[in-house]
Design an enzyme around this catalytic site. Structure first.
Site, mmCIF file in Angstrom:
data_model
loop_
_atom_site.group_PDB
_atom_site.id
_atom_site.type_symbol
_atom_site.label_atom_id
_atom_site.label_comp_id
_atom_site.label_asym_id
_atom_site.label_seq_id
_atom_site.Cartn_x
_atom_site.Cartn_y
_atom_site.Cartn_z
ATOM 1 N N VAL A 157 0.842 -1.194 0.000
ATOM 2 C CA VAL A 157 0.000 0.000 0.000
ATOM 3 C C VAL A 157 0.881 1.248 0.000
ATOM 4 C CG1 VAL A 157 -1.752 1.326 1.250
ATOM 5 C CG2 VAL A 157 -1.839 -1.164 1.251
ATOM 6 N N GLY B 77 3.412 2.346 -1.722
ATOM 7 C CA GLY B 77 4.859 2.189 -1.940
ATOM 8 C C GLY B 77 5.758 2.618 -0.799
ATOM 9 N N LYS C 7 -6.032 -1.661 -2.163
ATOM 10 C CA LYS C 7 -5.273 -1.001 -1.091
ATOM 11 C C LYS C 7 -6.190 -0.556 0.041
ATOM 12 C CE LYS C 7 -1.800 0.463 -4.437
ATOM 13 N NZ LYS C 7 -1.540 1.510 -5.464
#
Lengths: 433, 433
Positions: free
Chosen positions: A133, A135, A206
């Protein structure tokens, strides 16, 4: 415990290469932090001959998953191969072999997170996925650790870089959706097949992961209502801009008294809201805690090194847990029960744009319908089109329930003066609502 | 290890009351997370009779510090009394008695952090102070854990809510500094004596703590160059606004190759920079990591419950460490050596406003001086004042060294046409610099 932790990688693409690079460059710092050395021992790849983005000893590469999953010296498996079924199978094998697992695979975690956690716990293994989620933003750890003494009530996020890049270009350059998408594809911010991004599926995955951790509740991917950005027009974005709102693809999750509302929808955000300033390919997650109030975490949502940094942060956490002998103890169980809010309990402001015949009294016909539904109006724009003898009416409403707004739309649909309901969107972030 | 952790508080003001409230309200969640109950056992106060903002059993209160510091059943001491010398003395006594300490005291940690850490380590005690920087934002844990696999190169923050509130009011309402300060005082965002806030000292203390942790380097409070906001004029803020910049009191710390630069200075931030959108009393810390790139943490910088949330997060971390038997092992030692950058190595863009005689060739005299110093100009505004026969010239420069800019100012000071150097400020956040 030996003085070395051995890592096996599943995959050596863009993210996997970043992981190898960071582990190599940070040997000294990792040893200092952890008291042990960290070694990449084996890497599963599809093609042994392919050129790699990172210097790696060819003898580490293998095409046989058993060389990673059944090597008893490997302590931690890092899954950066993507996909669902094979990745899940490998991870379950890793847990069965008492290996800890770090994954960047949001598709897999969104769909099968609870099952994988149960297997991890059964084998006293750690299972972390910070990179899945947003990065490089340490948001999962921020939620589970930093806010551990608070009750999180709402999470709102821009968690897809592709759509945020497209919407930024549409807002700043007046570009059409198609032109902005093409630009994003040329710059590598959008895939050749952008469906999962632009239709909101990536963001929904996400949000399912975020909501599960934020609320300690059993949130399923199916709970997340989704709509994408492919129908948004430059005209709507311009209208929002005139009224002080910025169009964003917002992932939203709200949990109070056991009642969950979660969706990914194109949303007009007040320019006063911190998320409205998040531009281009950046991500940000805005968290509302009962005690702490509003916090926001901002950063790169993708990219080789940012994502790899998140993975290596997970690795540091796993190695610490190994040294402490407390792996498999992170609390991820669903603590609260969950019911989904129905549409009479889902409240929002709305933006509505309609095209009507330009005749006397047309606005009062429309405003009477709002009045009948007890929806009051905050902002109104009316624009005549003399040539076509039509008018465009754009309103921003105060808060109302989704049910009420849907009923209103049905009534508007039957108005004799209506040419077309052009568009409507949720509106968030007005401080006084 | 018993099934209970006992806490002693030093102080029961606004923050202390919040801590008691959160511990009481979260008993069930804490027990679920930690497997033990957490009990507030004793609270040191100055006045037993004073009315309190939280329901608390009067028998817990004491005016005798020994009741907290020498109670062998108390495991963790939470210091929320403020001040330097007495607080330090009590904390050292707590460490000597093998008690873990959590503090919200930025003044103390900024000045004596390394000494306190050494004592904590010697006694195998934890010493955490998340609440000392940016209240409810979990920034210290974000830096030390979340970004543990990265090399942090730069930290930039809005870490003082009072000054950010004042500057926001000046920007949005065109208020003078004095009027905005008065408004802040009326709303409780500024103290009756606002000196520590408005002169930048409070922000400097937080930057010393942040820089120490971010860079693993021995940063002293004296290393932080400081200037406050009390001389900023509505005029400068308006000029910046015209040019696309927002005035913020920016805490800055940069560390590369063992060379440190850190300061707290009024700074014009490009409106494109994420920190420019941080308004009112909010705080935000922008972190640049070598691998992860740009991340930002945003939230409330103060307030009873946000600050108390940070303290209880520390408490959760301490209790976990107690259970694992690994207290006193957090890495806070200075790992890198530090040298201070001299002014020939400190680079920035600059905003400069000068008042000159309005005669032919005056701008070329000024621009020749910039040219001689090899400073190129990015934006220029020239405004004649016909009545006074003067002109105001405002420029934004490209990057140059502080040394070079100081030399330029000396030359400008000697210009025959100069009436006055009205103001100059650093400029940050232009993406292309």
């Amino acid at each position: 415990m030996e003085n070395k932790v051995s890592v096996g990688l599943l995959g050596l693409g863009v993210v996997g290469s970043g992981v190898v690079q960071i582990i190599n460059e940070h040997q000294e710092k990792l040893k200092h932090q952890l008291g042990v050395t960290v070694e990449v021992k084996r890497i599963l790849v599809r093609n042994l001959e392919k050129a790699r983005e990172v210097d790696v000893d060819p003898s580490l590469l293998t095409v046989n998953p058993d060389d990673v999953l059944n090597d008893s010296e490997i302590d931690v498996v890092i899954e950066v191969m993507g996909g669902i079924d094979t990745a899940k199978d490998y991870i379950l094998q890793a847990f069965a072999a008492k290996k800890h697992v770090i994954s960047a695979n949001k598709d897999l975690v969104a769909l099968h997170g609870p099952e994988l956690h149960a297997e991890a716990e059964k084998n006293k293994c750690d299972f972390f996925y910070e990179a899945s989620v947003a990065g490089g933003i340490p948001i999962l750890r921020g939620i589970t650790d930093g806010l551990s003494s608070d009750r999180i009530e709402r999470v709102m996020g821009i968690v897809n870089g592709t759509t945020n890049y497209i919407l930024t270009k549409m807002a700043e350059e007046g570009a059409t959706y198609e032109a902005a998408l093409k630009q994003a594809q040329e710059l590598g911010f959008a895939e050749a097949d952008p469906t999962a991004d632009v239709e909101g599926l990536d963001a929904a995955r996400k949000m399912a992961i975020l909501a599960r951790l934020a609320f300690s509740a059993p949130v399923d991917l199916d709970d997340v209502k989704v709509s994408g950005i492919s129908n948004i027009t430059a005209e709507d974005i311009q209208n929002g801009n005139e009224l002080g709102y910025t169009m964003k693809l917002i992932g939203y999750a709200d949990f109070k008294n056991g009642e969950l509302e979660t969706h990914v929808l194109p949303t007009f955000l007040s320019n006063e809201h911190p998320l409205a300033a998040v531009k281009n390919e950046y991500n940000a997650v805005y968290v509302h805690g009962k005690a702490v109030g509003e916090t926001m975490f901002y950063g790169p949502g993708a990219g080789s090194l940012p994502t790899a940094t998140a993975i290596v942060s997970d690795l540091v956490a796993v190695v610490k847990n190994i040294r402490l002998g407390v792996t498999g103890e992170q609390v991820v169980n669903s603590y609260y029960k969950k019911a989904l809010k129905d549409e009479s309990e889902r409240f929002s402001q709305y933006y509505l744009r309609v095209n009507v015949e330009d005749e006397t009294g047309v606005f009062s016909k429309l405003s009477n319908l709002f009045h009948e539904h007890e929806i009051s109006l905050k902002r109104i724009i009316q624009r005549p089109n003399d040539e076509k003898k039509t008018a465009e009416i754009i309103v921003i409403s105060h808060q109302t329930s989704e049910e009420n707004f849907t009923n209103l739309l049905e009534k508007i649909q039957k108005l004799d003066v209506l040419k077309e309901i052009s568009s409507y969107y949720r509106v968030e972030g007005d401080g006084n609502e």
